[in-house]
Design an enzyme around this catalytic site. Structure first.
Site, PDB file in Angstrom:
ATOM      1  CB  SER A 156      30.787  27.894  41.686  1.00  0.00           C
ATOM      2  OG  SER A 156      30.951  29.238  41.270  1.00  0.00           O
ATOM      3  CD  GLU A 208      35.501  28.475  45.591  1.00  0.00           C
ATOM      4  OE1 GLU A 208      36.312  28.939  44.779  1.00  0.00           O
ATOM      5  OE2 GLU A 208      34.332  28.213  45.296  1.00  0.00           O
ATOM      6  CG  HIS A 249      36.010  28.733  41.007  1.00  0.00           C
ATOM      7  ND1 HIS A 249      35.388  28.894  42.234  1.00  0.00           N
ATOM      8  CD2 HIS A 249      35.038  28.814  40.082  1.00  0.00           C
ATOM      9  CE1 HIS A 249      34.099  29.075  42.042  1.00  0.00           C
ATOM     10  NE2 HIS A 249      33.848  29.035  40.758  1.00  0.00           N
TER      11      HIS A 249
END
Length: 307
Positions: A116, A212, A277
């Site tokens: 992330s 992502e 995620h």
């Protein structure tokens, strides 16, 4: 796009530092993560400022200087074999320029794991250290402490990486074909906001790009992909593997956006590869040569992620 240096795999007894370069960390989750690592016969410890809170900005885990100092101290400690981020959130961009990259290079290769917001650090480790990094579950994350699939895939990657060289898609080919290249990527928003900044690559030419994101509506994903297309960052990319798009709206609304923005590149695109995620997220290495087969829905590494 060149393959990068693979750090050594972990062995029982390896010393592991947990750092918080981004958002604040829940103590109970951190303790659960530490317990899990101890159960793997590792020797984990939390860096001094992991549980800090920034006095004025509540979305940061401590000051920029303290977060950077924790990461640098852990990396430069010769007794430490791996550095694992406690969580994502936001903040890595604020501290990455405070790191002494010459000192970190001199410390030699070791495992770095995060995802992330840590996309910023993955890019920096590639550019400044020439090092393979792992994009996967973080030490105080829900997936890390509660999901057996995520735990086992990460454990295998750390201890026996030759057993997890092929990742399989749960979806179909967004664009058909095969391609070879070196893996890179991470969170779409972080890759886009990092463009043009220090310690970030100028493009994905020759790479297999893994993308992502979380919490971005379809129009926002469109906007970010369009930015990367307009800047030329995607020029020459060899292939694309898509992970999870949690809280990015219904996938049936997002999928046409991905197809529209990426389909014109003329390269293979695989969807739903299971990283990012999502529940049971797999761990993917950045900096390793691999083959992407969109029709088979697989990403196969030429070598294990770690040496």
């Amino acid at each position: 796009m060149k393959r990068l240096l693979r750090p050594p795999r972990l062995a029982p007894g390896a010393r592991v530092a947990i750092v918080a370069p981004s958002g604040p960390v829940l103590e109970e989750r951190l303790q659960a993560g530490l317990d899990l690592l101890r159960g793997w016969d590792l020797d984990p410890y939390a860096a001094p400022h992991v549980l800090d809170r920034h006095g004025e900005v509540d979305y940061l885990a401590g000051t920029d200087a303290d977060r950077a100092a924790d990461l640098q101290r852990a990396w430069c400690d010769p007794s430490v074999d791996a550095v694992i981020c406690a969580r994502g959130g936001y903040g890595a961009q604020r501290m990455v320029d405070l790191l002494d990259w010459e000192a970190m290079r001199a410390a030699g290769p070791k495992v770095f794991l995060g995802f992330s917001d840590s996309t910023t650090l993955h890019e920096a480790f590639a550019v400044r250290l020439g090092l393979v990094t792992l994009y996967g579950p973080v030490a105080a994350g829900v997936d890390f402490v509660k999901n057996a699939r995520a735990q086992e895939h990460l454990r295998a990657t750390l201890f026996a990486p030759e057993t997890v060289r092929t990742l399989a898609s749960a979806g179909t080919a967004l664009a058909p074909g095969r391609a070879r290249g070196v893996t890179l990527g991470g969170c779409l928003a972080l890759l886009a906001t990092g463009y043009g900044t220090p310690h970030t690559r100028s493009g994905a030419r020759g790479g297999l790009l893994l993308l992502e994101d979380v919490g971005e509506r379809p129009y926002a994903v469109d906007r970010t992909l369009t930015q990367l297309l307009r800047t030329g960052w995607l020029d020459g990319v060899a292939g694309i593997a898509l992970g999870s798009w949690a809280q990015c709206g219904p996938y049936e609304e997002l999928r046409p956006v991905l197809a529209d923005r990426l389909g014109g590149l003329g390269v293979p695109v695989v969807e739903e590869l299971g990283f990012g995620h999502c529940d049971g997220a797999v761990t993917v290495p950045f900096g390793v040569a691999a083959e992407l087969d969109a029709d088979a829905g697989t990403l196969t590494l030429d070598t294990p992620a770690l040496s």
